[in-house]
Design a protein around this motif. Structure first.
Motif, PDB file in Angstrom:
ATOM      1  N   ILE A  41      -0.466   3.147   3.441  1.00 44.20           N
ATOM      2  CA  ILE A  41      -0.805   1.776   3.042  1.00 44.20           C
ATOM      3  C   ILE A  41      -2.325   1.610   3.134  1.00 44.20           C
ATOM      4  O   ILE A  41      -3.015   2.429   3.755  1.00 44.20           O
ATOM      5  CB  ILE A  41      -0.102   0.691   3.902  1.00 44.20           C
ATOM      6  N   ARG A  42      -2.820   0.544   2.558  1.00 47.17           N
ATOM      7  CA  ARG A  42      -4.246   0.250   2.639  1.00 47.17           C
ATOM      8  C   ARG A  42      -4.366  -1.255   2.857  1.00 47.17           C
ATOM      9  O   ARG A  42      -3.676  -2.034   2.203  1.00 47.17           O
ATOM     10  CB  ARG A  42      -4.925   0.674   1.354  1.00 47.17           C
ATOM     11  N   ILE A  43      -5.239  -1.627   3.764  1.00 53.54           N
ATOM     12  CA  ILE A  43      -5.440  -3.043   4.040  1.00 53.54           C
ATOM     13  C   ILE A  43      -6.803  -3.425   3.499  1.00 53.54           C
ATOM     14  O   ILE A  43      -7.819  -2.895   3.958  1.00 53.54           O
ATOM     15  CB  ILE A  43      -5.331  -3.324   5.556  1.00 53.54           C
ATOM     16  N   GLY A  44      -6.825  -4.306   2.533  1.00 51.67           N
ATOM     17  CA  GLY A  44      -8.085  -4.690   1.903  1.00 51.67           C
ATOM     18  C   GLY A  44      -8.768  -3.476   1.324  1.00 51.67           C
ATOM     19  O   GLY A  44      -8.148  -2.650   0.656  1.00 51.67           O
ATOM     20  N   GLU A  45     -10.069  -3.350   1.621  1.00 51.34           N
ATOM     21  CA  GLU A  45     -10.849  -2.235   1.082  1.00 51.34           C
ATOM     22  C   GLU A  45     -10.867  -1.054   2.040  1.00 51.34           C
ATOM     23  O   GLU A  45     -11.611  -0.098   1.835  1.00 51.34           O
ATOM     24  CB  GLU A  45     -12.304  -2.687   0.828  1.00 51.34           C
ATOM     25  N   GLY A  46     -10.081  -1.133   3.109  1.00 52.88           N
ATOM     26  CA  GLY A  46     -10.088  -0.061   4.108  1.00 52.88           C
ATOM     27  C   GLY A  46      -9.520   1.234   3.569  1.00 52.88           C
ATOM     28  O   GLY A  46      -8.942   1.283   2.488  1.00 52.88           O
ATOM     29  N   GLY A  47      -9.688   2.264   4.349  1.00 52.51           N
ATOM     30  CA  GLY A  47      -9.179   3.581   3.961  1.00 52.51           C
ATOM     31  C   GLY A  47      -7.674   3.648   4.110  1.00 52.51           C
ATOM     32  O   GLY A  47      -7.058   2.715   4.630  1.00 52.51           O
ATOM     33  N   PRO A  48      -7.079   4.751   3.682  1.00 51.25           N
ATOM     34  CA  PRO A  48      -5.632   4.884   3.789  1.00 51.25           C
ATOM     35  C   PRO A  48      -5.168   4.932   5.250  1.00 51.25           C
ATOM     36  O   PRO A  48      -5.824   5.546   6.087  1.00 51.25           O
ATOM     37  CB  PRO A  48      -5.323   6.208   3.083  1.00 51.25           C
ATOM     38  N   ILE A  49      -4.081   4.260   5.518  1.00 54.85           N
ATOM     39  CA  ILE A  49      -3.483   4.249   6.861  1.00 54.85           C
ATOM     40  C   ILE A  49      -2.092   4.847   6.704  1.00 54.85           C
ATOM     41  O   ILE A  49      -1.366   4.492   5.774  1.00 54.85           O
ATOM     42  CB  ILE A  49      -3.353   2.804   7.383  1.00 54.85           C
ATOM     43  N   THR A  50      -1.748   5.760   7.599  1.00 52.62           N
ATOM     44  CA  THR A  50      -0.422   6.368   7.531  1.00 52.62           C
ATOM     45  C   THR A  50       0.517   5.649   8.491  1.00 52.62           C
ATOM     46  O   THR A  50       0.216   5.526   9.679  1.00 52.62           O
ATOM     47  CB  THR A  50      -0.502   7.860   7.903  1.00 52.62           C
ATOM     48  N   VAL A  51       1.620   5.176   7.970  1.00 51.19           N
ATOM     49  CA  VAL A  51       2.633   4.495   8.788  1.00 51.19           C
ATOM     50  C   VAL A  51       3.781   5.475   9.004  1.00 51.19           C
ATOM     51  O   VAL A  51       4.311   6.035   8.043  1.00 51.19           O
ATOM     52  CB  VAL A  51       3.154   3.233   8.061  1.00 51.19           C
ATOM     53  N   PHE A  52       4.147   5.700  10.257  1.00 45.72           N
ATOM     54  CA  PHE A  52       5.222   6.636  10.547  1.00 45.72           C
ATOM     55  C   PHE A  52       6.530   5.924  10.822  1.00 45.72           C
ATOM     56  O   PHE A  52       7.597   6.486  10.679  1.00 45.72           O
ATOM     57  CB  PHE A  52       4.855   7.511  11.751  1.00 45.72           C
ATOM     58  N   ASP A  53       6.422   4.703  11.264  1.00 40.88           N
ATOM     59  CA  ASP A  53       7.605   4.016  11.751  1.00 40.88           C
ATOM     60  C   ASP A  53       7.446   2.518  11.499  1.00 40.88           C
ATOM     61  O   ASP A  53       6.357   1.982  11.689  1.00 40.88           O
ATOM     62  CB  ASP A  53       7.668   4.296  13.267  1.00 40.88           C
ATOM     63  N   LEU A  54       8.526   1.870  11.101  1.00 41.66           N
ATOM     64  CA  LEU A  54       8.451   0.433  10.801  1.00 41.66           C
ATOM     65  C   LEU A  54       7.996  -0.384  11.997  1.00 41.66           C
ATOM     66  O   LEU A  54       7.383  -1.437  11.842  1.00 41.66           O
ATOM     67  CB  LEU A  54       9.822  -0.094  10.367  1.00 41.66           C
ATOM     68  N   THR A  55       8.286   0.125  13.208  1.00 45.19           N
ATOM     69  CA  THR A  55       7.929  -0.655  14.395  1.00 45.19           C
ATOM     70  C   THR A  55       6.413  -0.736  14.581  1.00 45.19           C
ATOM     71  O   THR A  55       5.934  -1.574  15.330  1.00 45.19           O
ATOM     72  CB  THR A  55       8.571  -0.047  15.658  1.00 45.19           C
ATOM     73  N   GLU A  56       5.664   0.162  13.934  1.00 48.08           N
ATOM     74  CA  GLU A  56       4.197   0.101  14.046  1.00 48.08           C
ATOM     75  C   GLU A  56       3.610  -1.072  13.267  1.00 48.08           C
ATOM     76  O   GLU A  56       2.461  -1.448  13.480  1.00 48.08           O
ATOM     77  CB  GLU A  56       3.551   1.345  13.429  1.00 48.08           C
ATOM     78  N   LEU A  57       4.385  -1.581  12.327  1.00 50.12           N
ATOM     79  CA  LEU A  57       3.778  -2.515  11.375  1.00 50.12           C
ATOM     80  C   LEU A  57       3.334  -3.820  12.001  1.00 50.12           C
ATOM     81  O   LEU A  57       2.325  -4.382  11.622  1.00 50.12           O
ATOM     82  CB  LEU A  57       4.746  -2.779  10.214  1.00 50.12           C
ATOM     83  N   LYS A  58       4.094  -4.291  12.989  1.00 50.29           N
ATOM     84  CA  LYS A  58       3.711  -5.568  13.581  1.00 50.29           C
ATOM     85  C   LYS A  58       2.354  -5.447  14.281  1.00 50.29           C
ATOM     86  O   LYS A  58       1.484  -6.301  14.119  1.00 50.29           O
ATOM     87  CB  LYS A  58       4.773  -6.064  14.556  1.00 50.29           C
ATOM     88  N   GLN A  86      11.120  -0.105   2.560  1.00 53.12           N
ATOM     89  CA  GLN A  86      11.345  -0.782   3.841  1.00 53.12           C
ATOM     90  C   GLN A  86      10.027  -1.305   4.412  1.00 53.12           C
ATOM     91  O   GLN A  86       9.987  -2.361   5.032  1.00 53.12           O
ATOM     92  CB  GLN A  86      11.988   0.159   4.859  1.00 53.12           C
ATOM     93  N   VAL A  87       8.959  -0.555   4.175  1.00 45.89           N
ATOM     94  CA  VAL A  87       7.641  -1.010   4.642  1.00 45.89           C
ATOM     95  C   VAL A  87       7.269  -2.306   3.916  1.00 45.89           C
ATOM     96  O   VAL A  87       6.808  -3.274   4.537  1.00 45.89           O
ATOM     97  CB  VAL A  87       6.567   0.083   4.421  1.00 45.89           C
ATOM     98  N   ILE A  88       7.513  -2.347   2.619  1.00 46.38           N
ATOM     99  CA  ILE A  88       7.202  -3.560   1.853  1.00 46.38           C
ATOM    100  C   ILE A  88       8.026  -4.734   2.374  1.00 46.38           C
ATOM    101  O   ILE A  88       7.501  -5.831   2.608  1.00 46.38           O
ATOM    102  CB  ILE A  88       7.447  -3.329   0.342  1.00 46.38           C
ATOM    103  N   GLU A  89       9.322  -4.492   2.611  1.00 44.96           N
ATOM    104  CA  GLU A  89      10.172  -5.579   3.113  1.00 44.96           C
ATOM    105  C   GLU A  89       9.699  -6.092   4.462  1.00 44.96           C
ATOM    106  O   GLU A  89       9.670  -7.287   4.709  1.00 44.96           O
ATOM    107  CB  GLU A  89      11.617  -5.086   3.251  1.00 44.96           C
TER     108      GLU A  89
END
Ligand code: FES
Length: 85
Positions: free
Chosen positions: A54-71, A19-22
């Motif tokens: 998830i990881r954005i570029g070369e950044g460290g790992p980011i923990t996503v708890f909820d799809l609403t955080e993604l935006k 769901q995160v990928i979608e």
């Protein structure tokens, strides 16, 4: 090209990596970044304790708890890196 990596290891997978990928695919389309941002799946990033990693570029790992955080994550951390703001 900025690469966003989403963990699809077993714990992240069970918590909803797909769901995160979608959702990330939707955001990439929304901001018309198909030529600037690439999504990749990864095996376990050794950050399985909670949420989806998830990881954005070369950044460290980011923990996503909820799809609403993604935006917000996208606006705060992806757009500035590609000069899309
Ligand atoms: S399964 Fe995703 S960090 Fe381990």
């Amino acid at each position: 090209m900025l690469v966003i990596t989403v963990c699809v290891g077993s714990s992240c997978h069970l918590r909803g990596s797909y769901q995160v990928i979608e959702r990330l695919e939707e955001l990439i389309k929304l901001y018309q970044l198909e030529n600037k941002v690439e999504l990749k799946a990864s095996f376990c990033m050794e950050n399985c304790s909670s949420g989806i990693t998830i990881r954005i570029g070369e950044g460290g790992p980011i923990t996503v708890f909820d799809l609403t955080e993604l935006k917000k994550l996208f606006v705060d951390q992806v757009l500035p890196q590609i000069g899309g703001r």
